[in-house]
Write a protein that holds these residues in place. Structure first.
Motif, short mmCIF file in Angstrom:
data_model
loop_
_atom_site.label_atom_id
_atom_site.label_comp_id
_atom_site.label_asym_id
_atom_site.label_seq_id
_atom_site.Cartn_x
_atom_site.Cartn_y
_atom_site.Cartn_z
N VAL A 1 11.62 -2.34 14.72
CA VAL A 1 11.02 -3.35 14.13
C VAL A 1 12.10 -4.32 13.91
O VAL A 1 11.68 -5.46 14.03
CB VAL A 1 10.55 -2.58 12.50
CG1 VAL A 1 9.92 -3.93 11.60
CG2 VAL A 1 9.51 -1.70 12.75
N GLU A 2 13.36 -3.99 13.56
CA GLU A 2 14.10 -4.90 13.50
C GLU A 2 14.69 -5.66 14.75
O GLU A 2 14.94 -6.82 14.87
CB GLU A 2 15.71 -4.26 13.06
CG GLU A 2 16.83 -5.31 12.67
CD GLU A 2 17.75 -4.60 11.84
OE1 GLU A 2 19.05 -4.83 12.24
OE2 GLU A 2 17.38 -4.03 10.87
N GLN B 1 6.41 4.33 9.96
CA GLN B 1 7.48 3.29 9.51
C GLN B 1 7.01 1.89 9.12
O GLN B 1 7.33 1.24 8.06
CB GLN B 1 8.42 3.00 10.37
CG GLN B 1 9.42 4.38 10.86
CD GLN B 1 10.31 5.03 9.72
OE1 GLN B 1 10.67 4.06 8.86
NE2 GLN B 1 10.73 6.25 9.54
N VAL B 2 6.07 1.67 9.85
CA VAL B 2 5.40 0.28 9.58
C VAL B 2 4.60 0.19 7.90
O VAL B 2 4.76 -0.53 7.08
CB VAL B 2 4.52 -0.27 10.55
CG1 VAL B 2 3.48 -1.52 10.07
CG2 VAL B 2 5.23 -0.43 11.92
N ALA C 1 7.94 -9.32 14.65
CA ALA C 1 7.47 -8.19 13.55
C ALA C 1 7.28 -8.41 12.10
O ALA C 1 6.49 -7.97 11.64
CB ALA C 1 8.78 -7.03 13.74
N GLU D 1 10.61 9.12 13.70
CA GLU D 1 9.51 8.26 13.84
C GLU D 1 8.34 8.95 13.15
O GLU D 1 8.13 10.27 12.99
CB GLU D 1 9.28 7.82 15.21
CG GLU D 1 8.86 9.20 15.97
CD GLU D 1 9.11 8.92 17.50
OE1 GLU D 1 8.16 9.38 18.09
OE2 GLU D 1 9.90 8.23 18.08
N VAL E 1 7.02 4.33 16.14
CA VAL E 1 7.96 3.35 15.67
C VAL E 1 8.99 3.67 14.72
O VAL E 1 8.80 4.60 13.81
CB VAL E 1 7.13 2.17 15.09
CG1 VAL E 1 8.04 1.04 14.44
CG2 VAL E 1 6.05 1.52 15.99
N ILE F 1 3.69 -7.95 10.45
CA ILE F 1 3.80 -6.84 9.26
C ILE F 1 3.12 -7.79 7.95
O ILE F 1 2.38 -7.14 7.18
CB ILE F 1 5.32 -6.44 8.91
CG1 ILE F 1 5.52 -5.23 10.14
CG2 ILE F 1 5.39 -5.52 7.60
CD1 ILE F 1 6.90 -4.98 10.29
N VAL G 1 12.59 2.18 12.62
CA VAL G 1 12.94 0.90 12.06
C VAL G 1 13.90 -0.01 12.89
O VAL G 1 13.69 -0.98 12.84
CB VAL G 1 13.87 1.39 10.76
CG1 VAL G 1 14.72 -0.03 10.02
CG2 VAL G 1 13.04 1.93 9.59
#
Length: 120
Positions: A17-18, A73-74, A24, A7, A12, A28, A14
């Motif tokens: 997010v998934e 990650q974002v 999300a 992270e 965060v 995003i 992945v």
């Protein structure tokens, strides 16, 4: 994006997010559009942590180390979205005869053609 990665500063991964699914994607997308329209990236997304890992145990020289970057990650997702958007726009404006700057359009073929034209 690859799973099971560290992270970033936002905490965060992945997988999170998934799991958030369409929510999300919507958030995003809003963020990517905001960055694309304004040209400003939020400071939190600019942060990266660099970690130096020795290739061999006891290494002291710089070239004997590998550097990895742990990034938000974002931010990675948003950057990929913006990158793909820019690639599409550039693809529309670059002439199909352009060599060396497009995938599958190396300069070797162009140089070969030029040599074939120049030589009798």
């Amino acid at each position: 994006m690859k799973w099971r990665k560290a992270e970033g500063s936002d905490g965060v991964v992945v997988e999170m997010v998934e799991a958030a699914g369409d929510f999300a994607i919507e958030k995003i997308t809003e963020l990517a559009n905001q960055i694309y329209d304004t040209g400003n990236i939020p400071e939190r997304m600019e942060e990266s942590e660099f970690i130096v890992i020795p290739k061999k145990e006891g290494a002291v020289e710089c070239d004997k180390h590998r550097t990895i970057s742990i990034m938000n990650q974002v931010a990675k997702i948003v950057l990929r979205v913006i990158d793909e958007s820019l690639k599409r726009k550039i693809e529309e404006t670059v002439d199909r005869a352009q060599f060396g700057f497009k995938k599958g359009k190396g300069t070797r073929n162009a140089v070969f053609v030029l040599i074939a034209i120049i030589k009798p």
